[in-house]
Each structure stands twice: as C-alpha cells, then as structure tokens.
Design an enzyme around this catalytic site. Sequence first.
Site, PDB file in Angstrom:
ATOM      1  N   ILE A   1      -1.003  -1.946   7.718  1.00 53.87           N
ATOM      2  CA  ILE A   1      -1.998  -1.688   8.403  1.00 53.87           C
ATOM      3  C   ILE A   1      -3.248  -1.545   7.923  1.00 53.87           C
ATOM      4  O   ILE A   1      -3.528  -0.560   6.972  1.00 53.87           O
ATOM      5  CB  ILE A   1      -1.773  -0.436   9.536  1.00 53.87           C
ATOM      6  N   ASP A   2      -4.053  -2.441   7.965  1.00 50.45           N
ATOM      7  CA  ASP A   2      -5.635  -2.124   7.271  1.00 50.45           C
ATOM      8  C   ASP A   2      -6.456  -1.845   8.625  1.00 50.45           C
ATOM      9  O   ASP A   2      -6.270  -2.355   9.591  1.00 50.45           O
ATOM     10  CB  ASP A   2      -5.730  -3.707   6.662  1.00 50.45           C
TER      11      ASP A   2
ATOM     12  N   LYS B   1     -12.883  -8.311   9.524  1.00 46.93           N
ATOM     13  CA  LYS B   1     -14.259  -8.641   9.289  1.00 46.93           C
ATOM     14  C   LYS B   1     -14.092 -10.062   8.398  1.00 46.93           C
ATOM     15  O   LYS B   1     -15.034 -10.917   8.530  1.00 46.93           O
ATOM     16  CB  LYS B   1     -14.951  -7.645   8.164  1.00 46.93           C
TER      17      LYS B   1
ATOM     18  N   ASP C   1      -0.742  -5.035   3.013  1.00 47.14           N
ATOM     19  CA  ASP C   1      -1.400  -3.805   3.706  1.00 47.14           C
ATOM     20  C   ASP C   1      -0.798  -3.787   5.180  1.00 47.14           C
ATOM     21  O   ASP C   1      -1.034  -4.589   5.868  1.00 47.14           O
ATOM     22  CB  ASP C   1      -2.864  -4.074   3.684  1.00 47.14           C
TER      23      ASP C   1
ATOM     24  N   GLU D   1       0.877  -1.284   0.031  1.00 44.43           N
ATOM     25  CA  GLU D   1       0.144  -0.049  -0.017  1.00 44.43           C
ATOM     26  C   GLU D   1       0.807   1.219   0.017  1.00 44.43           C
ATOM     27  O   GLU D   1       0.523   2.304  -0.487  1.00 44.43           O
ATOM     28  CB  GLU D   1      -0.850   0.033   1.226  1.00 44.43           C
TER      29      GLU D   1
ATOM     30  N   ARG E   1     -19.608  -5.556   1.749  1.00 39.20           N
ATOM     31  CA  ARG E   1     -19.216  -4.159   1.697  1.00 39.20           C
ATOM     32  C   ARG E   1     -19.772  -3.812   0.285  1.00 39.20           C
ATOM     33  O   ARG E   1     -19.351  -4.396  -0.687  1.00 39.20           O
ATOM     34  CB  ARG E   1     -17.318  -4.410   1.258  1.00 39.20           C
TER      35      ARG E   1
ATOM     36  N   THR F   1      -6.794   1.611   9.416  1.00 39.09           N
ATOM     37  CA  THR F   1      -5.783   2.527   9.953  1.00 39.09           C
ATOM     38  C   THR F   1      -6.544   3.253  11.222  1.00 39.09           C
ATOM     39  O   THR F   1      -6.095   3.697  12.402  1.00 39.09           O
ATOM     40  CB  THR F   1      -5.206   3.583   9.129  1.00 39.09           C
TER      41      THR F   1
ATOM     42  N   ASP G   1      -6.332  -4.996   0.270  1.00 38.02           N
ATOM     43  CA  ASP G   1      -7.420  -4.823   1.230  1.00 38.02           C
ATOM     44  C   ASP G   1      -8.194  -6.132   1.301  1.00 38.02           C
ATOM     45  O   ASP G   1      -9.110  -6.381   2.178  1.00 38.02           O
ATOM     46  CB  ASP G   1      -8.334  -3.709   0.885  1.00 38.02           C
TER      47      ASP G   1
ATOM     48  N   HIS H   1     -16.938   3.874   3.141  1.00 35.55           N
ATOM     49  CA  HIS H   1     -16.248   2.765   2.685  1.00 35.55           C
ATOM     50  C   HIS H   1     -17.408   1.518   2.485  1.00 35.55           C
ATOM     51  O   HIS H   1     -16.932   0.567   1.577  1.00 35.55           O
ATOM     52  CB  HIS H   1     -15.402   2.011   3.652  1.00 35.55           C
TER      53      HIS H   1
HETATM   54  N1  LIG Z   1     -14.355   4.830  -0.738  1.00 36.96           N
HETATM   55  C1  LIG Z   1     -13.783   3.703  -0.376  1.00 36.96           C
HETATM   56  N2  LIG Z   1     -14.579   2.460  -0.495  1.00 36.96           N
HETATM   57  C2  LIG Z   1     -14.077   1.444  -0.059  1.00 36.96           C
HETATM   58  N3  LIG Z   1     -12.930   1.374   0.624  1.00 36.96           N
HETATM   59  C3  LIG Z   1     -12.152   2.338   0.809  1.00 36.96           C
HETATM   60  C4  LIG Z   1     -12.760   3.661   0.545  1.00 36.96           C
HETATM   61  N4  LIG Z   1     -11.524   4.439   0.702  1.00 36.96           N
HETATM   62  C5  LIG Z   1     -10.582   3.663   1.298  1.00 36.96           C
HETATM   63  N5  LIG Z   1     -10.757   2.507   1.319  1.00 36.96           N
HETATM   64  C6  LIG Z   1      -9.993   1.435   1.907  1.00 36.96           C
HETATM   65  O1  LIG Z   1     -10.921   0.706   2.875  1.00 36.96           O
HETATM   66  C7  LIG Z   1      -9.805   0.225   3.949  1.00 36.96           C
HETATM   67  C8  LIG Z   1     -10.235  -0.027   5.490  1.00 36.96           C
HETATM   68  O2  LIG Z   1     -11.554  -0.518   5.254  1.00 36.96           O
HETATM   69  P1  LIG Z   1     -12.372  -0.946   6.450  1.00 36.96           P
HETATM   70  O3  LIG Z   1     -13.333  -1.976   5.977  1.00 36.96           O
HETATM   71  O4  LIG Z   1     -11.544  -1.426   7.450  1.00 36.96           O
HETATM   72  O5  LIG Z   1     -13.145   0.387   6.760  1.00 36.96           O
HETATM   73  S1  LIG Z   1     -13.085   1.100   8.004  1.00 36.96           S
HETATM   74  O6  LIG Z   1     -11.696   1.300   8.753  1.00 36.96           O
HETATM   75  O7  LIG Z   1     -13.930   0.371   9.015  1.00 36.96           O
HETATM   76  O8  LIG Z   1     -13.352   2.393   7.646  1.00 36.96           O
HETATM   77  C9  LIG Z   1      -8.710   1.355   3.692  1.00 36.96           C
HETATM   78  O9  LIG Z   1      -7.611   0.566   4.362  1.00 36.96           O
HETATM   79  P2  LIG Z   1      -6.316   1.268   5.082  1.00 36.96           P
HETATM   80  O10 LIG Z   1      -5.890   2.412   4.411  1.00 36.96           O
HETATM   81  O11 LIG Z   1      -5.536   0.259   4.890  1.00 36.96           O
HETATM   82  O12 LIG Z   1      -7.102   1.368   6.333  1.00 36.96           O
HETATM   83  C10 LIG Z   1      -8.752   1.660   2.489  1.00 36.96           C
HETATM   84  O13 LIG Z   1      -7.774   1.060   1.553  1.00 36.96           O
HETATM   85 MG   LIG Z   2      -6.491  -1.249   3.860  1.00 36.89          MG
HETATM   86 MG   LIG Z   3      -3.337   0.120   5.236  1.00 39.40          MG
HETATM   87 MG   LIG Z   4      -4.770   3.315   3.603  1.00 34.81          MG
END
Ligand SMILES: Nc1ncnc2c1ncn2[C@@H]1O[C@H](COP(=O)(O)OS(=O)(=O)O)[C@@H](OP(=O)(O)O)[C@H]1O
Ligand SMILES: [Mg+2]
Ligand SMILES: [Mg+2]
Ligand SMILES: [Mg+2]
Length: 398
Positions: free
Chosen positions: A190-191, A311, A188, A132, A325, A193, A338, A284
């Site tokens: 840190i997924d 999840k 990734d 990432e 999702r 964040t 992701d 998201h």
């Molecule tokens: N618009 C949109 N739609 C879908 N997904 C998106 C969007 N924007 C960002 N991202 C990605 O969502 C990753 C985190 O997803 P999560 O399911 O953990 O969402 S959340 O943290 O509950 O908000 C997040 O991963 P990390 O950046 O690693 O946290 C993103 O890659």
């Molecule tokens: Mg992620």
């Molecule tokens: Mg990440």
């Molecule tokens: Mg990110």
Amino acid sequence: MTGNLPAAMRCCTATFQRWAVLSGGNRAVSRASGSSLACFSWKHINIDTDSNQSTFRTYSTQLAYFGKERAVAIEAVECASRVCQAVFKRLVTEETLTKKDKSPVTVADFGAQAVVNLILEKHFPDDPVVGEEDSKDLQGEEGRVLREKVVDLVNTVTEQPLSSDEILRLIDRGQYAGGPKGSHWTLDPIDGTKGFLRGEQFAVCLALIVDGKVRVGVLGCPNLPYELDKPDGERGVLMVAVEGQGAFQRRLHGGGRADEVPIHASKVADTKDATFCESVEAAHTSHGDSANIAKLLNITRPSVRMDSQCKYAAVARGDADIYLRLPQKAAYEEKIWDHAAGNIIIHESGGRVTDVNGKPLDFSIGRTLSANKGVIAANANIFDTVIDAVQTTLAGKF
Ligand SMILES: Nc1ncnc2c1ncn2[C@@H]1O[C@H](COP(=O)(O)OS(=O)(=O)O)[C@@H](OP(=O)(O)O)[C@H]1O
Ligand SMILES: [Mg+2]
Ligand SMILES: [Mg+2]
Ligand SMILES: [Mg+2]
C-alpha cells in the site's frame, strides 16, 4: 515511448496469445493465453537463452516481451487491491479515524504483501522481491493479535488455508537487497498509507527490475476516478506498462486486456497552462519550494495534492502535467518501491522522470534510490523548463 527495442517487438498484436521472451539469466520462456490467471495454462518450453542477460530475441510477430510477467503482475495487484478494499470496508471506521488508529492499514499492508508474494512465488519461484514490509511486528507474543488478523485476512483469498508461519515466510520474501544484476520485483503493498486511511488515494505498486532497469510496472489505484472529469463517477483504475510497449489503463477488476486503452502524458507546451501535483504530506515534499517553482513557471492553478503513486498515474494520463517531489531533508533516500512502477508508466506514456538534478532514477543500487534526490516528472514538452526552475529554486542544495 518505444525505447530501443527492435521494430518487430513493437508491433505486438492486440490479442493476448503470444510468446513471452524473457531476459535475465535462467528465466524460462513461457506461453500465456487468456486474460486472467484463472484461465491460464503455463507451458514451459526450454529455449536456449543467451548468457548475456540483456539480449532479447524475436521468435515470431506474435512475440510479447515480458508477457507472462505483465499478466502475473496484474493478477497480483488486482488480488492485493481486493484485500485492501475489503480491509477498508471492514476495519476503517469513524472510531479508528478519530483515534488515529493505524492498525487497519497495517493489517492490509501485511496481507497485501503476503498475497502478492504468494502469486509471484507460484509463477516465478526464482525471482527475489524487494518489498516494503517485513514480519518483525508479527512475531512472537507481542505480534500475536496483529498476526492473527493478517492470517485471517490472507486466508480469505487463498485456495487452501496457509499457516501463520507460511504467511510470515511469504511476507519476508520481500527482504531482497536489490542490485544491478538479474531480475527482481519491487513491491509497495500500500503506497499512500495515509490516503488509504482517509478513503482517498492509495496504490498497490509492483514492478519488475531486470539488470537494474524497470521493465514492467503495474499500479492498482482503487479510489482513482476512471475519468478525470467524472470525479464522482466510476472509481478503480489499473495502469500497466512494459518497456517499449506503451502505457495503458483499464478498469481495476474490470474487463481485462480488451478493456485496455493507451494513455499519454499531456501535450501542454507552456508551463503557464500547467497543473502540478504533489504529496499531501508536507514531510514528504517541500510545499514552500514547489510554490516558488510554480511562480517561476507562471503556474496559477492550485497544486493538486494527492497521496501515493497515483500522482504518477495523473501525469501519465494527462490529468496533471508535472509531479514535484522536493526533498525536505538531504539525508532521506527514496525507496525503489515508491517509484519503480510509476517511473516506467510515465516513460511509456511519453513523459519524462528524473531527480531534482535532472539525473535518471537509478534502480540498480539496492533498496533505495541512493544516487538520486527527489523526483520530478512532467510531460516531455515542458520537462527541461521545469528542471531549470527546480534548479534555480533549490540552488544546488541537493
Ligand atoms: N521524509 C520523506 N520524504 C519522502 N518520502 C517519504 C518520507 N518519509 C516517508 N516517505 C515515503 O512517502 C511515501 C508516501 O508518499 P506520498 O507521496 O504518497 O506522500 S503522502 O502520502 O502524500 O504523504 C511513503 O510510502 P508508504 O509508506 O508506502 O505510504 C513513504 O515510503
Ligand atoms: Mg510507499
Ligand atoms: Mg507502503
Ligand atoms: Mg510505509
């Protein structure tokens, strides 16, 4: 769950002393023994591999398909998880939270990517990585403060100190474009964040893709309760799956291979008994669409909202039955990092995953899942019913 592998490949012994037969071009064949990298001795043996990259060979009943990759991926995820946990302890404070200061997660993100890429490079120097992060924000005078924090962090876990240039180079090993041929990892660091900053769910996610298909996946989930019904009990779970070998969970930083137990998606057969999970972040996933889908499926339990690929972990071990999702914007392309590790862990636990149109996720295109929209995961018994409800609700929007 056992995929299309020959029977001999499915009956791996429980002990971890076996032959790893690797597919994918000129990958070496190696012998792994022991349960943590510290006690491994890798012995490279030249075995004449087929030029057909997807051909697997059986050498003995002790064969382990992707055994070395599995072990190295676990080591890398555990090491990166420690880095993230250390950052959380040291840098996330009341003050950073109230100021909505994201710098701790940024330091951890870069540090974790450098550490994973260091370990991957050591053991698989020819394997590219789709990661990432990149080093752009760490370059030059503007990036100096952040760069110094990342360098300090990474050097807490390396045997010898690495220079900042070396660390930036390691981070940028993640810039591979991906694609349909050969082997590459996707990371990734840190997924979730936002979950990390709140002290809730986040995951370190690493997967190996060979010829466009996910073959190995590891999720490090430092804040996930080891047992669902003990939410205040022990935390820290590692999930691992290899194609055709099932999915397992063990304690993160725990007892190694001996500590692994198989996990299975739930057997719920009527959606009215199902629990679903979805992102915390409304940007998201569409919480409105998921409420409508829940109505169609007669689901009355509230959704479990959770950040990150935890999840997938929840569905894979039957804590939840469905992961929705649902795209908010048609233009958004999901990123392979992701979803890759979660995808194989669900399949190997007996669950199913597709996009909102019932198409398998296509990891062969590049850095994004550009042929897919959204993600639906569920146990196999209710999967088709869930997809029907998703299709009715979205009415061909994607
Ligand atoms: N618009 C949109 N739609 C879908 N997904 C998106 C969007 N924007 C960002 N991202 C990605 O969502 C990753 C985190 O997803 P999560 O399911 O953990 O969402 S959340 O943290 O509950 O908000 C997040 O991963 P990390 O950046 O690693 O946290 C993103 O890659
Ligand atoms: Mg992620
Ligand atoms: Mg990440
Ligand atoms: Mg990110």
